[in-house]
Design a protein around this motif. Structure first.
Motif, PDB file in Angstrom:
ATOM      1  N   THR A 113       0.820  -1.236   0.036  1.00  0.00           N
ATOM      2  CA  THR A 113       0.109  -0.060   0.078  1.00  0.00           C
ATOM      3  C   THR A 113       0.830   1.339  -0.009  1.00  0.00           C
ATOM      4  O   THR A 113       0.548   1.987  -0.923  1.00  0.00           O
ATOM      5  CB  THR A 113      -0.918  -0.123   1.185  1.00  0.00           C
ATOM      6  N   ALA A 114       1.586   1.243   0.862  1.00  0.00           N
ATOM      7  CA  ALA A 114       2.461   2.730   1.107  1.00  0.00           C
ATOM      8  C   ALA A 114       3.746   2.719   0.252  1.00  0.00           C
ATOM      9  O   ALA A 114       4.288   3.708  -0.251  1.00  0.00           O
ATOM     10  CB  ALA A 114       2.933   2.754   2.549  1.00  0.00           C
ATOM     11  N   LEU A 115       4.497   1.526  -0.211  1.00  0.00           N
ATOM     12  CA  LEU A 115       5.583   1.669  -0.771  1.00  0.00           C
ATOM     13  C   LEU A 115       5.490   1.419  -2.212  1.00  0.00           C
ATOM     14  O   LEU A 115       6.526   1.440  -3.035  1.00  0.00           O
ATOM     15  CB  LEU A 115       6.759   0.795   0.046  1.00  0.00           C
ATOM     16  N   MET A 116       4.374   1.038  -2.755  1.00  0.00           N
ATOM     17  CA  MET A 116       4.214   0.862  -4.018  1.00  0.00           C
ATOM     18  C   MET A 116       4.333   2.292  -4.745  1.00  0.00           C
ATOM     19  O   MET A 116       3.772   3.368  -4.177  1.00  0.00           O
ATOM     20  CB  MET A 116       2.890   0.016  -4.604  1.00  0.00           C
ATOM     21  N   PRO A 117       4.475   2.269  -6.086  1.00  0.00           N
ATOM     22  CA  PRO A 117       4.434   3.553  -6.677  1.00  0.00           C
ATOM     23  C   PRO A 117       3.247   4.420  -6.394  1.00  0.00           C
ATOM     24  O   PRO A 117       3.254   5.567  -6.059  1.00  0.00           O
ATOM     25  CB  PRO A 117       4.780   3.432  -8.334  1.00  0.00           C
ATOM     26  N   HIS A 118       1.957   3.922  -6.707  1.00  0.00           N
ATOM     27  CA  HIS A 118       0.686   4.638  -6.391  1.00  0.00           C
ATOM     28  C   HIS A 118       0.596   5.048  -4.802  1.00  0.00           C
ATOM     29  O   HIS A 118       0.130   6.247  -4.420  1.00  0.00           O
ATOM     30  CB  HIS A 118      -0.550   3.836  -6.850  1.00  0.00           C
ATOM     31  N   LEU A 120       3.330   5.869  -2.541  1.00  0.00           N
ATOM     32  CA  LEU A 120       4.232   6.625  -2.269  1.00  0.00           C
ATOM     33  C   LEU A 120       3.536   8.253  -3.201  1.00  0.00           C
ATOM     34  O   LEU A 120       3.535   9.362  -2.344  1.00  0.00           O
ATOM     35  CB  LEU A 120       5.466   6.648  -3.250  1.00  0.00           C
ATOM     36  N   VAL A 121       2.836   8.232  -4.075  1.00  0.00           N
ATOM     37  CA  VAL A 121       2.222   9.536  -4.736  1.00  0.00           C
ATOM     38  C   VAL A 121       1.045   9.738  -3.969  1.00  0.00           C
ATOM     39  O   VAL A 121       0.603  11.069  -3.878  1.00  0.00           O
ATOM     40  CB  VAL A 121       2.034   9.289  -6.102  1.00  0.00           C
ATOM     41  N   GLU A 122       0.269   8.933  -3.677  1.00  0.00           N
ATOM     42  CA  GLU A 122      -1.231   9.088  -3.057  1.00  0.00           C
ATOM     43  C   GLU A 122      -0.855   9.758  -1.458  1.00  0.00           C
ATOM     44  O   GLU A 122      -1.589  10.570  -1.113  1.00  0.00           O
ATOM     45  CB  GLU A 122      -2.108   7.664  -2.840  1.00  0.00           C
ATOM     46  N   LEU A 123       0.002   9.054  -0.781  1.00  0.00           N
ATOM     47  CA  LEU A 123       0.536   9.501   0.504  1.00  0.00           C
ATOM     48  C   LEU A 123       1.023  11.058   0.367  1.00  0.00           C
ATOM     49  O   LEU A 123       0.672  11.831   1.367  1.00  0.00           O
ATOM     50  CB  LEU A 123       1.370   8.549   1.024  1.00  0.00           C
ATOM     51  N   PHE A 124       1.706  11.440  -0.598  1.00  0.00           N
ATOM     52  CA  PHE A 124       2.156  12.821  -0.618  1.00  0.00           C
ATOM     53  C   PHE A 124       1.056  13.787  -1.014  1.00  0.00           C
ATOM     54  O   PHE A 124       0.946  14.818  -0.343  1.00  0.00           O
ATOM     55  CB  PHE A 124       3.227  12.857  -2.074  1.00  0.00           C
ATOM     56  N   ALA A 125       0.187  13.354  -1.819  1.00  0.00           N
ATOM     57  CA  ALA A 125      -1.239  14.208  -1.874  1.00  0.00           C
ATOM     58  C   ALA A 125      -1.695  14.586  -0.613  1.00  0.00           C
ATOM     59  O   ALA A 125      -2.270  15.417  -0.318  1.00  0.00           O
ATOM     60  CB  ALA A 125      -2.006  13.496  -2.884  1.00  0.00           C
ATOM     61  N   TYR A 172      -4.245   2.015 -10.899  1.00  0.00           N
ATOM     62  CA  TYR A 172      -4.905   1.118 -11.983  1.00  0.00           C
ATOM     63  C   TYR A 172      -4.024   0.213 -12.939  1.00  0.00           C
ATOM     64  O   TYR A 172      -4.312  -1.121 -12.987  1.00  0.00           O
ATOM     65  CB  TYR A 172      -5.603   2.183 -13.123  1.00  0.00           C
ATOM     66  N   LEU A 173      -2.936   0.606 -13.197  1.00  0.00           N
ATOM     67  CA  LEU A 173      -1.905   0.020 -13.853  1.00  0.00           C
ATOM     68  C   LEU A 173      -1.529  -1.330 -13.072  1.00  0.00           C
ATOM     69  O   LEU A 173      -1.042  -2.403 -13.321  1.00  0.00           O
ATOM     70  CB  LEU A 173      -0.778   0.801 -14.465  1.00  0.00           C
ATOM     71  N   GLU A 174      -1.066  -0.822 -11.651  1.00  0.00           N
ATOM     72  CA  GLU A 174      -0.704  -1.754 -10.796  1.00  0.00           C
ATOM     73  C   GLU A 174      -1.565  -2.909 -10.527  1.00  0.00           C
ATOM     74  O   GLU A 174      -1.585  -4.054 -10.581  1.00  0.00           O
ATOM     75  CB  GLU A 174      -0.409  -1.170  -9.461  1.00  0.00           C
ATOM     76  N   LEU A 175      -2.977  -2.510 -10.391  1.00  0.00           N
ATOM     77  CA  LEU A 175      -4.133  -3.703 -10.223  1.00  0.00           C
ATOM     78  C   LEU A 175      -4.290  -4.436 -11.455  1.00  0.00           C
ATOM     79  O   LEU A 175      -4.307  -5.577 -11.397  1.00  0.00           O
ATOM     80  CB  LEU A 175      -5.331  -2.813 -10.099  1.00  0.00           C
ATOM     81  N   LYS A 176      -4.001  -3.789 -12.576  1.00  0.00           N
ATOM     82  CA  LYS A 176      -4.229  -4.643 -13.738  1.00  0.00           C
ATOM     83  C   LYS A 176      -2.988  -5.732 -13.940  1.00  0.00           C
ATOM     84  O   LYS A 176      -3.353  -6.782 -14.382  1.00  0.00           O
ATOM     85  CB  LYS A 176      -4.225  -3.588 -15.155  1.00  0.00           C
ATOM     86  N   LEU A 177      -1.741  -5.224 -13.597  1.00  0.00           N
ATOM     87  CA  LEU A 177      -0.580  -6.173 -13.640  1.00  0.00           C
ATOM     88  C   LEU A 177      -0.698  -7.187 -12.481  1.00  0.00           C
ATOM     89  O   LEU A 177      -0.377  -8.468 -12.999  1.00  0.00           O
ATOM     90  CB  LEU A 177       0.496  -5.372 -13.416  1.00  0.00           C
TER      91      LEU A 177
END
Length: 189
Positions: A113-118, A120-125, A172-177
């Motif tokens: 959750t926290a360290l996947m690319p999404h 990192l970006v989400e927590l910054f927002a 979305y890309l992570e979930l698809k992958l």
């Protein structure tokens, strides 16, 4: 925005990881002790998103939370609550799905959750939004030029929403992958 502002945003960013990690381990522990069960409505919502992800669905969910985090005075409470609840649910899912791994399970939940690319970006927002909530209150108390403060608040709100849209595309890309792994894990709960 001044250099001191960037420091406060960085502090909020670090706090995001700490709150999420503590809540994740707490959720795992409470699930292990039998004190925590996550309502089926939340599990069904996660199944729906993981099974058929949409950039718009992910973005709207996160944007609603983000707007709450930007509201002066309410924002910090929403920030802590959202991260805390997310961590508790993660801990519960880690326990329900991979409890055989012991304490490694909540660590895996935190990483995904926290360290996947999404993440990192989400927590910054979210950190930017928590700062934004506090910043407007401080400006109002110090009786600074409120018009300028409101303009900066609106710009930071739009920036956080833009960042969340990028995070939604990445998620979305992570979930698809990772769809086969995720759908197997969530359906077995």
């Amino acid at each position: 925005m001044r250099r001191g502002s960037l420091r406060w945003i960085a502090v909020a960013y670090v706090l995001s990881f700490l709150i999420l990690a503590i809540a994740d381990f707490t959720g795992y522990y409470l699930a292990e002790m039998g004190y925590l069960t996550v309502p089926s409505s939340i599990i069904n919502s996660l199944r729906k998103i993981a099974g058929n992800p949409s950039i718009l669905t992910i973005f709207i969910h996160n944007a609603l939370l983000d707007v709450l985090m930007n509201i002066p005075a309410v924002g910090v409470v929403a920030y802590v609550f959202v991260l805390g609840e997310t961590g508790l649910v993660l801990g519960y899912i880690a326990y329900a799905y991979i409890k055989e791994l012991g304490l490694l399970a909540p660590i895996i939940g935190f990483i995904t959750t926290a360290l996947m690319p999404h993440g990192l970006v989400e927590l910054f927002a979210y950190s930017l939004s928590a700062y934004n909530s506090v910043s407007l209150i401080v400006s109002a108390i110090r009786v600074r030029r409120l018009e300028r403060s409101l303009m900066l608040w609106a710009l930071l709100l739009l920036a956080s929403l833009g960042i969340l849209y990028v995070a939604a595309v990445i998620e979305y890309l992570e979930l698809k992958l990772l769809a086969p792994v995720i759908s197997h894990g969530i359906t077995s709960i």
